[in-house]
Design a protein around this motif. Sequence first.
Motif: not given
Length: 352
Positions: A255, A280-281, A285
Motif C-alpha cells: 500500500n 487496501s481497497a 480506488l
Amino acid sequence: MPDTRAFSAASATSPLAPDTIRRRDVTDRDVAIDILFCGVCHSDLHTVRDEWAEFMPTTYPCVPGHEIVGRVTSVGAAVSGFNPGDLVGVGCLVDSDHSCGSCANDVEQFCPNATFTYNSPDEHLGGVTFGGYSESIVVDESFVLRVPDNLDPAGAAPLLCAGITTYSPIRRWGNIEGKKVGVVGLGGLGHMGVKFAKAFGAEVVVFTTSEGKKQDALRLGADEVIVSTDPEQMQAHAGTFDFILDTVSADHDINAYLNMLGLDGNITLVGAPDKPLPVSAFALLFGRKSVSGSLIGGIAETQEMLDFCGEHGIIADVEIIPIQKINEAYERMLKSDVKYRFSIDMASFETE
Ligand code: NAP
Ligand code: ZN
C-alpha cells in the motif's frame, strides 16, 4: 550421458551438498550443454527451503539453478539451430506441451504442462528435473537460447531469469520513455529492472531498504534513490509514479507503493513472497490504480531480451563464486547482501 556432478539439497533444512545426478541420453531434438556459469536466484532459495510449499512443493533431492550459460557439446540428429561450441543459455523452462493456447501465443511459461528447469516432473527419467547447479544439462532444442558472443558468460547467466523477468513487464507496460518508473528492492531482479528501465528511456527511481546501496543504484542508472524506511523521503514522491516494478522477496507493505502511483498507475509484482500481501481497497480506488503480476517470459521474448542485451552490452553485475560457497551465498542473499547477483563458476567442480 555419463553422470554429472551437482549440488543438491536433501531436505528443506539441509544445506546444499555435493551429489551426482543423471542426465538423459541426447534424443534427436536435444542439445547437450556443458554449463559454464549459473546465476543464483532467490527462487532457488525459496524452493530449496520449501517456502512455496502451498503453491509448488519441493521434491527432494533438489538441484536448483535456472540461470544457465554454457557451451554446446553435442546435438541430436534433428537439431537444426545449434552446433557444438555454441554459447547458449537455459532459463526457467525446459519443455512445454507445444500444443496449448499459451504455447501458440509464445507464453510457454503459462502452459499447463510446462516443465520447469528444476522441481518439475521429468518425463524422460522420472522423478523431477534437476537444474543448473551442475556441470551439464540436456535440453530440448526449442528451449535453448542463443547467447550473444560479445556478452561475458558469467554476467549473462542472470539474464536467463532476472533479465527476462524484469524485461517482460517493462516492455508489456508500453512505451516508458520519459515516464517515472520505480523499482522496489535492489537485488538480482531489481538491478536488472533499473538497467532495462533506463535503456528504454524512463526516469528511474529505486526504492531500497539498504541505505548503503545508494551510490550503486545511481551507478546502475537510477536518477534518484529513496530509502523506503524514511517516511519523509516517501511522502515527497507520493502520487508521482506511472509504473512501479516490485521485486521484493519478503513480506512488505505494498500500500505504501500504491500511494506512490499517480492516476491509472500500475504496480507489477515480480517478487514472490510466500505469504499474501494485504491490499487496501482505498489505495486502489483513489486514482484508479492497479496491481498485477508477471512471471518470467516466453522463449521468443527471452531471445529478444538476450539480443537486446547483446546490442546494448547489458549484463548483470555479478560476484563470481565457487559452487562450494553456495550456502554462504544464500545467507548473504537473505541479508540483502548481494552485489547484485551471485554467479557460480562451474570450473570450481574441478577443485572438489
Ligand atoms: P534478491 O536478490 O534477494 O533481491 C531481493 C531484494 O528485495 C533485496 O535485495 C532487498 O533489496 C529487498 N528486500 C529483501 N527483503 C526485504 C524486506 N523484508 N522488505 C523490503 N525489501 C526487502 O532476490 P531476487 O533473486 O531478485 O528475487 C526477488 C523475488 O522475485 C524473489 O521472491 C524471487 O523468488 C522472485 N522471482 C520471481 C520471478 C517471476 O517470474 N515473477 C522470477 C525470479 C524471481 P534492498 O536491499 O534494496 O531493500
Ligand atoms: Zn529465477
